[in-house]
Design an enzyme around this catalytic site. Sequence first.
Site, mmCIF file in Angstrom:
data_model
loop_
_atom_site.group_PDB
_atom_site.id
_atom_site.type_symbol
_atom_site.label_atom_id
_atom_site.label_comp_id
_atom_site.label_asym_id
_atom_site.label_seq_id
_atom_site.Cartn_x
_atom_site.Cartn_y
_atom_site.Cartn_z
ATOM 1 N N GLY A 54 0.824 -1.338 0.106
ATOM 2 C CA GLY A 54 0.000 0.114 -0.014
ATOM 3 C C GLY A 54 0.724 1.217 0.022
ATOM 4 O O GLY A 54 0.599 2.175 -0.727
ATOM 5 N N PHE A 152 -9.455 -8.237 4.875
ATOM 6 C CA PHE A 152 -10.258 -7.161 5.599
ATOM 7 C C PHE A 152 -11.063 -6.244 4.669
ATOM 8 O O PHE A 152 -11.701 -5.392 5.091
ATOM 9 C CB PHE A 152 -8.809 -6.228 6.094
ATOM 10 N N LYS A 271 -0.696 -17.602 -7.043
ATOM 11 C CA LYS A 271 0.842 -17.892 -7.039
ATOM 12 C C LYS A 271 1.176 -17.841 -5.603
ATOM 13 O O LYS A 271 2.218 -18.355 -5.117
ATOM 14 C CB LYS A 271 1.576 -16.648 -7.629
ATOM 15 N N LYS A 363 1.335 -9.118 6.700
ATOM 16 C CA LYS A 363 0.381 -10.344 6.599
ATOM 17 C C LYS A 363 0.695 -11.338 5.534
ATOM 18 O O LYS A 363 0.665 -10.895 4.229
ATOM 19 C CB LYS A 363 -1.374 -9.998 6.477
HETATM 20 N N1 LIG Z 1 4.086 -6.551 0.062
HETATM 21 C C1 LIG Z 1 4.355 -6.808 -1.143
HETATM 22 O O1 LIG Z 1 5.180 -6.977 -1.764
HETATM 23 C C2 LIG Z 1 3.060 -7.028 -2.114
HETATM 24 C C3 LIG Z 1 1.681 -7.103 -1.640
HETATM 25 N N2 LIG Z 1 0.686 -7.457 -2.490
HETATM 26 C C4 LIG Z 1 -0.490 -7.518 -1.966
HETATM 27 O O2 LIG Z 1 -0.998 -6.321 -1.440
HETATM 28 C C5 LIG Z 1 -2.235 -6.321 -0.599
HETATM 29 C C6 LIG Z 1 -1.819 -5.782 0.815
HETATM 30 O O3 LIG Z 1 -0.590 -6.160 1.404
HETATM 31 P P1 LIG Z 1 0.470 -5.360 2.087
HETATM 32 O O4 LIG Z 1 0.403 -3.756 1.726
HETATM 33 O O5 LIG Z 1 1.841 -5.816 1.644
HETATM 34 O O6 LIG Z 1 0.181 -5.325 3.587
HETATM 35 P P2 LIG Z 1 1.098 -5.804 4.817
HETATM 36 O O7 LIG Z 1 1.019 -7.284 4.871
HETATM 37 O O8 LIG Z 1 2.332 -5.158 4.610
HETATM 38 O O9 LIG Z 1 0.575 -5.044 5.758
HETATM 39 C C7 LIG Z 1 -0.782 -5.387 6.698
HETATM 40 C C8 LIG Z 1 -1.615 -4.277 6.649
HETATM 41 O O10 LIG Z 1 -3.012 -4.631 7.079
HETATM 42 C C9 LIG Z 1 -3.337 -3.640 8.184
HETATM 43 N N3 LIG Z 1 -4.266 -4.124 8.933
HETATM 44 C C10 LIG Z 1 -3.983 -4.851 10.086
HETATM 45 N N4 LIG Z 1 -5.372 -5.273 10.695
HETATM 46 C C11 LIG Z 1 -6.132 -4.619 9.760
HETATM 47 C C12 LIG Z 1 -7.660 -4.669 10.016
HETATM 48 N N5 LIG Z 1 -8.527 -5.323 11.023
HETATM 49 N N6 LIG Z 1 -8.418 -4.080 9.183
HETATM 50 C C13 LIG Z 1 -7.722 -3.081 8.090
HETATM 51 N N7 LIG Z 1 -6.367 -3.443 8.055
HETATM 52 C C14 LIG Z 1 -5.567 -3.873 8.894
HETATM 53 C C15 LIG Z 1 -2.064 -3.137 8.709
HETATM 54 O O11 LIG Z 1 -2.219 -1.794 9.230
HETATM 55 C C16 LIG Z 1 -1.131 -3.007 7.447
HETATM 56 O O12 LIG Z 1 -1.351 -1.856 6.561
HETATM 57 C C17 LIG Z 1 -2.259 -8.005 -0.219
HETATM 58 O O13 LIG Z 1 -3.168 -8.621 -0.675
HETATM 59 C C18 LIG Z 1 -0.821 -8.480 -0.632
HETATM 60 O O14 LIG Z 1 -0.922 -9.791 -1.310
HETATM 61 C C19 LIG Z 1 1.104 -7.415 -3.837
HETATM 62 C C20 LIG Z 1 2.067 -7.214 -4.373
HETATM 63 C C21 LIG Z 1 3.206 -7.122 -3.530
HETATM 64 O O1 LIG Z 2 3.026 -10.368 -4.594
HETATM 65 C C1 LIG Z 2 4.144 -10.329 -4.214
HETATM 66 C C2 LIG Z 2 5.248 -9.999 -5.394
HETATM 67 O O2 LIG Z 2 4.608 -9.722 -6.334
HETATM 68 C C3 LIG Z 2 4.739 -10.410 -3.025
HETATM 69 O O3 LIG Z 2 4.337 -11.789 -2.417
HETATM 70 P P1 LIG Z 2 4.428 -11.947 -0.859
HETATM 71 O O4 LIG Z 2 3.068 -11.600 -0.331
HETATM 72 O O5 LIG Z 2 4.483 -13.477 -0.791
HETATM 73 O O6 LIG Z 2 5.503 -11.208 -0.337
#
Ligand SMILES: NC(=O)C1=CN([C@@H]2O[C@H](COP(=O)(O)OP(=O)(O)OC[C@H]3O[C@@H](n4cnc5c(N)ncnc54)[C@H](O)[C@@H]3O)[C@@H](O)[C@H]2O)C=CC1
Ligand SMILES: O=C(CO)COP(=O)(O)O
Length: 410
Positions: A54, A152, A271, A363
């Site tokens: 995010g 969420f 994936k 997460k």
């Molecule tokens: N981190 C990465 O490298 C990548 C992640 N994604 C996807 O992006 C999406 C978001 O993941 P991230 O930004 O990495 O999140 P994250 O896993 O880094 O962080 C968790 C987030 O959830 C929030 N959270 C915790 N409890 C909550 C609740 N009860 N209600 C609402 N929010 C809550 C936290 O404040 C935090 O912002 C996921 O679906 C992930 O698979 C996609 C591409 C890359």
């Molecule tokens: O989606 C991702 C890279 O494209 C990140 O994957 P992970 O949530 O396993 O870190």
Amino acid sequence: MSSRAAARLARVAGHITASASSPSTSTSTSSSTARKMAPTRKHKVAIIGSGNWGSAIAKILAENTTAHPHLFESEVRMWVFEEDYQLSSSHKAYDASKHSQPKKLSSLINELHENVKYLPNIALPPNVVADPSILSAVKDASLLIFNVPHQFVSKICDQIHGHIVPYARAISCIKGVDVSSDGISLFSDVIGRKLGIYCGALSGANIANEVAEEKFCETTIAYDPPGTLTPCPEEFPVIDHSLWKHLFHRPYFHVSMIHDVAGTSLGGALKNVIAIGAGFVDGMGWGDNAKAAIMRVGILEMRKFGLMFFDSCKSETFTEESCGVADLITSCAGGRNHKCAKLSVEQGRPIEEIEAEVLNGQKLQGTLTAMEVNEFLKARGKEKEFPLMTAVHKILIREASVEDIPHLLD
Ligand SMILES: NC(=O)C1=CN([C@@H]2O[C@H](COP(=O)(O)OP(=O)(O)OC[C@H]3O[C@@H](n4cnc5c(N)ncnc54)[C@H](O)[C@@H]3O)[C@@H](O)[C@H]2O)C=CC1
Ligand SMILES: O=C(CO)COP(=O)(O)O
């Protein structure tokens, strides 16, 4: 990004016309037909979510609202799920008179222009404004970017329903699927249905920390709205492929625009399950051949799943786009699902324990998705047709062990 590249982008922005048409944008939707009047208003962008991905996406959006001032208001509101955070005394901005007690994460982000918890050591542009109120964050935004862990999403949509402009359009950056007694849904569809708007999908080989460090990568955005939506007022630039490309494309983040929302979303969701399988075999120390086998079987199961259950899904989305094979490769090498699965085998501990210990609040999505996909397949008697996804599920619920993988794939 270099100042020369920034200057070049700013010059390009100056030439963008009302419909945001650009030579670099090859695909556009029917909505890009000529408007009767030149736009007098700009799109307001809100991002719902401020985790690792995010925050990295907020940085991209804010760079592009600055680069394209004809199209977008500069400020990007970023909704923060509020929590208290104690800034480390080793942080370069630590000031004992201000930071000796925990502070609200949103206040720290706005003070330091850094998400110190979820994307540390990355400067966020000053036009990213962290907002702990979801209703205030989405108010008057015509472009909504959803980027929260998938568990969420539904609750968040319930909170904002009725509080967004009816002509808003959205993009989901979420990697997961929604399984209920009605069947399986993409989060773009869940968001669209719950909010009464259209939502497309962004997914790709995009490890957030690498993107935030401006290391080159590609992504896929799928956007294919029906013609029956509440029209966006003519005062605004047309919301089409070209506009989304201007919002997301950066010199280090190349966007491919397509129409296959199902394939794009499923690539990102499935994936994560395969990456857990890759982490398991790496945890066993089985080497590169074993991991290559998991990835080969994995991409075929991902594509089969998409084609079997989603009519609009296209085979080539899995084999030709970043959201397919490329995301699988990067996630099986450097993703969090892979990392935690590997550690869980090496340490002989449940993956949930490792997640809580090493991810600092971030997460995993693959563990939940493995359960959800299995529930869906089991209800249709299709588990045997997806042996790898079924094996990962069995191992997670301790009905099988990692040693069984070769036999389960035989
Ligand atoms: N981190 C990465 O490298 C990548 C992640 N994604 C996807 O992006 C999406 C978001 O993941 P991230 O930004 O990495 O999140 P994250 O896993 O880094 O962080 C968790 C987030 O959830 C929030 N959270 C915790 N409890 C909550 C609740 N009860 N209600 C609402 N929010 C809550 C936290 O404040 C935090 O912002 C996921 O679906 C992930 O698979 C996609 C591409 C890359
Ligand atoms: O989606 C991702 C890279 O494209 C990140 O994957 P992970 O949530 O396993 O870190």
